[in-house]
Design an enzyme around this catalytic site. Sequence first.
Site, PDB file in Angstrom:
ATOM      1  N   LEU A  52       0.737  -1.247   0.169  1.00  0.00           N
ATOM      2  CA  LEU A  52      -0.197  -0.037  -0.182  1.00  0.00           C
ATOM      3  C   LEU A  52       1.033   0.979  -0.058  1.00  0.00           C
ATOM      4  CD1 LEU A  52      -2.866  -0.914   2.384  1.00  0.00           C
ATOM      5  CD2 LEU A  52      -2.769  -1.614  -0.214  1.00  0.00           C
ATOM      6  N   ARG A  61       2.544  15.415   6.610  1.00  0.00           N
ATOM      7  CA  ARG A  61       3.381  15.290   7.611  1.00  0.00           C
ATOM      8  C   ARG A  61       4.863  15.686   6.780  1.00  0.00           C
ATOM      9  NH1 ARG A  61       3.489  12.822  12.630  1.00  0.00           N
ATOM     10  NH2 ARG A  61       1.430  11.280  11.184  1.00  0.00           N
ATOM     11  N   ASN A  90       5.759   9.008   8.411  1.00  0.00           N
ATOM     12  CA  ASN A  90       4.436  10.359   8.136  1.00  0.00           C
ATOM     13  C   ASN A  90       5.151  11.332   8.531  1.00  0.00           C
ATOM     14  OD1 ASN A  90       2.434   8.180   8.591  1.00  0.00           O
ATOM     15  ND2 ASN A  90       3.333   7.852  10.688  1.00  0.00           N
TER      16      ASN A  90
HETATM   17  C1  UD1 Z   1      -3.402   1.809   9.762  1.00  0.00           C
HETATM   18  C2  UD1 Z   1      -4.024   0.517  10.757  1.00  0.00           C
HETATM   19  C3  UD1 Z   1      -3.781   0.177  11.130  1.00  0.00           C
HETATM   20  C4  UD1 Z   1      -2.444   0.683  12.096  1.00  0.00           C
HETATM   21  C5  UD1 Z   1      -1.757   1.287  11.566  1.00  0.00           C
HETATM   22  C6  UD1 Z   1       0.099   0.995  11.962  1.00  0.00           C
HETATM   23  C7  UD1 Z   1      -6.091   0.439   9.361  1.00  0.00           C
HETATM   24  C8  UD1 Z   1      -7.844   0.969   9.449  1.00  0.00           C
HETATM   25  N1  UD1 Z   1      -5.328   1.024  10.060  1.00  0.00           N
HETATM   26  O1  UD1 Z   1      -3.456   2.566  10.257  1.00  0.00           O
HETATM   27  O2  UD1 Z   1      -4.180  -0.832  12.752  1.00  0.00           O
HETATM   28  O3  UD1 Z   1      -2.009   0.352  13.675  1.00  0.00           O
HETATM   29  O4  UD1 Z   1      -1.691   0.886  10.174  1.00  0.00           O
HETATM   30  O5  UD1 Z   1       0.680   2.190  10.989  1.00  0.00           O
HETATM   31  O6  UD1 Z   1      -6.104  -0.050   8.644  1.00  0.00           O
HETATM   32  N2  UD1 Z   1      -3.377   4.066   2.535  1.00  0.00           N
HETATM   33  C9  UD1 Z   1      -3.323   3.628   1.059  1.00  0.00           C
HETATM   34  N3  UD1 Z   1      -4.890   4.111   0.591  1.00  0.00           N
HETATM   35  C10 UD1 Z   1      -5.758   4.488   1.873  1.00  0.00           C
HETATM   36  C11 UD1 Z   1      -5.797   4.265   3.256  1.00  0.00           C
HETATM   37  C12 UD1 Z   1      -4.180   4.428   3.417  1.00  0.00           C
HETATM   38  O7  UD1 Z   1      -2.691   3.259   0.610  1.00  0.00           O
HETATM   39  O8  UD1 Z   1      -6.074   4.947   1.275  1.00  0.00           O
HETATM   40  C13 UD1 Z   1      -1.857   3.502   2.984  1.00  0.00           C
HETATM   41  C14 UD1 Z   1      -0.692   4.725   3.420  1.00  0.00           C
HETATM   42  O9  UD1 Z   1      -0.064   5.121   1.824  1.00  0.00           O
HETATM   43  C15 UD1 Z   1       0.152   3.794   4.575  1.00  0.00           C
HETATM   44  C16 UD1 Z   1      -0.913   2.814   4.613  1.00  0.00           C
HETATM   45  O10 UD1 Z   1      -1.942   2.777   3.994  1.00  0.00           O
HETATM   46  O11 UD1 Z   1       0.997   3.229   3.878  1.00  0.00           O
HETATM   47  C17 UD1 Z   1      -1.396   2.873   6.040  1.00  0.00           C
HETATM   48  O12 UD1 Z   1      -2.047   4.188   5.900  1.00  0.00           O
HETATM   49  P1  UD1 Z   1      -2.411   5.669   7.749  1.00  0.00           P
HETATM   50  O13 UD1 Z   1      -3.527   6.192   7.327  1.00  0.00           O
HETATM   51  O14 UD1 Z   1      -0.700   5.767   8.094  1.00  0.00           O
HETATM   52  O15 UD1 Z   1      -2.886   3.983   8.779  1.00  0.00           O
HETATM   53  P2  UD1 Z   1      -3.335   4.525   9.341  1.00  0.00           P
HETATM   54  O16 UD1 Z   1      -5.080   4.443   8.896  1.00  0.00           O
HETATM   55  O17 UD1 Z   1      -4.218   5.317  10.250  1.00  0.00           O
END
Ligand code: UD1
Length: 458
Positions: A6, A13, A228
């Site tokens: 992903l 940030r 981040n």
């Molecule tokens: C997510 C997890 C959380 C975990 C954390 C670890 C979910 C709902 N939550 O948190 O339980 O503790 O990761 O870091 O999954 N990304 C996409 N597309 C999107 C959203 C995110 O590609 O629509 C990717 C981001 O680029 C990133 C990763 O997914 O690499 C995680 O996304 P981020 O928003 O940082 O994590 P959380 O949702 O806060």
Amino acid sequence: MNVVILAAGMGKRMQSALPKVLHPLAGKPLLQHVIDTARELSPSKLCVIYGHGGAAVPKMIEAQNNGEHAAIDTALQEPQLGTGHAVMQALPQLDDSVPTLILYGDVPLTTADSLRRLVLAAGSDKLGILTVEQSNPFGLGRMVREHGEIVRIVEEKDATDEERKIREINSGIMVAPTRRLKEWLSSLSNNNAQGEYYLTDIVAKAVAEHMTVVSAQPAAEWEVAGVNSKVQLAELERRHQGKLAHALLEQGVTLMDPARIDIRGTLTCGRDVTIDVGCVFEGTVVLADGVTVGAHSVLVNSNVGAGVQIKPFCHIDGAQVGPQSQIGPYARLRPGAELGQDVHIGNFVEVKNSTIAAHSKANHLAYVGDATVGARVNIGAGTITCNYDGVNKFRTVIEDDCFIGSDTQLVAPVTVGAGATLGAGTTLTKNAPAGKLTISRARQVTVDHWQRPVKIKK
Ligand code: UD1
Ligand code: CA
């Protein structure tokens, strides 16, 4: 196994125009670290989900789909509606018959060993999650267990006060049977505090279907640390460099301070190598036995022979340095510099695309470009090869045992025959015959009765 990475999040940030996953750690994009680790697991499918930053991510991937490895697929996630939604974009490309491992393009330092343990624990019929106990779990998804078994993951924003006390967190890294993953994802809802499709909701679905959910833990907490912000990037950089430095020490390399070395590529060292503080190594650098590297030197894609002494403040890029040579201080070796044995290149000497044979010396203030220099040649201070006419480059040949006087210009193409001497200040525009003194210099005169002008006081 399928691997989905992903990498669609926008990384606000980071305060940068560059997509987050392309920011370098140890000289290599974050996403490349993840791809390289994934490849160690020999996945049958590798798919990167991109979004923010437009073409930059697929372009970077395109550049490595060159046949050496199995091609990487990409899928666009637009708009970005959460981690579950992100994985959905990869589904059409996944092989149903093998499990799918989900990795994150901004979590660069997970080791292949930790992932192997997770994949092994999950087998082909269980859901596996890489989790870790954290003293400060703020902001992360918490692992909710009942009677020791994982039952669901709750996000910080959706958690109760009681759940927020849980210190075991979801790293985000999971492995799932692919057919089931597809079913679960198709039934996700975004009915939560962030209005996102959470990948983490598949855990409760698996539990409802009586699937076993297992966890594995990485060897170190930072293996699952995400980037981040520039602060977090800098922290992970230091951790990673610390690990590389430690490995060199274990192997017998002397580092004057293991906290003050940066390796952005592969550094291979022989026995009894000593590296002083503030050195940077980029690309592929090999230091043979007994090499010493002085403080604040930068070495890029170079090979340094046994017993070479590199004195402080050198920049060495694309060079071969023969054994027992002495370089610097303040020397610059550019691509195509090939030095033989016991060559001395001193302060403020630049060598480019030139071979210099054994025992030759250029100890001060010289430019040697596009030259072939023989053995036992002495190149005096201030010597310049004039290799460039503004359009074309030409070669200078200096045969064995020549002595090039100080402040000489060799206007290429030109050859200095073996054993020749050039007088100081010569501008050589024609070949100099072997064994003779050649000199081009206006004769020195002294003007009698000459007087300096004197200021007349007004
Ligand atoms: C997510 C997890 C959380 C975990 C954390 C670890 C979910 C709902 N939550 O948190 O339980 O503790 O990761 O870091 O999954 N990304 C996409 N597309 C999107 C959203 C995110 O590609 O629509 C990717 C981001 O680029 C990133 C990763 O997914 O690499 C995680 O996304 P981020 O928003 O940082 O994590 P959380 O949702 O806060
Ligand atoms: Ca999020």
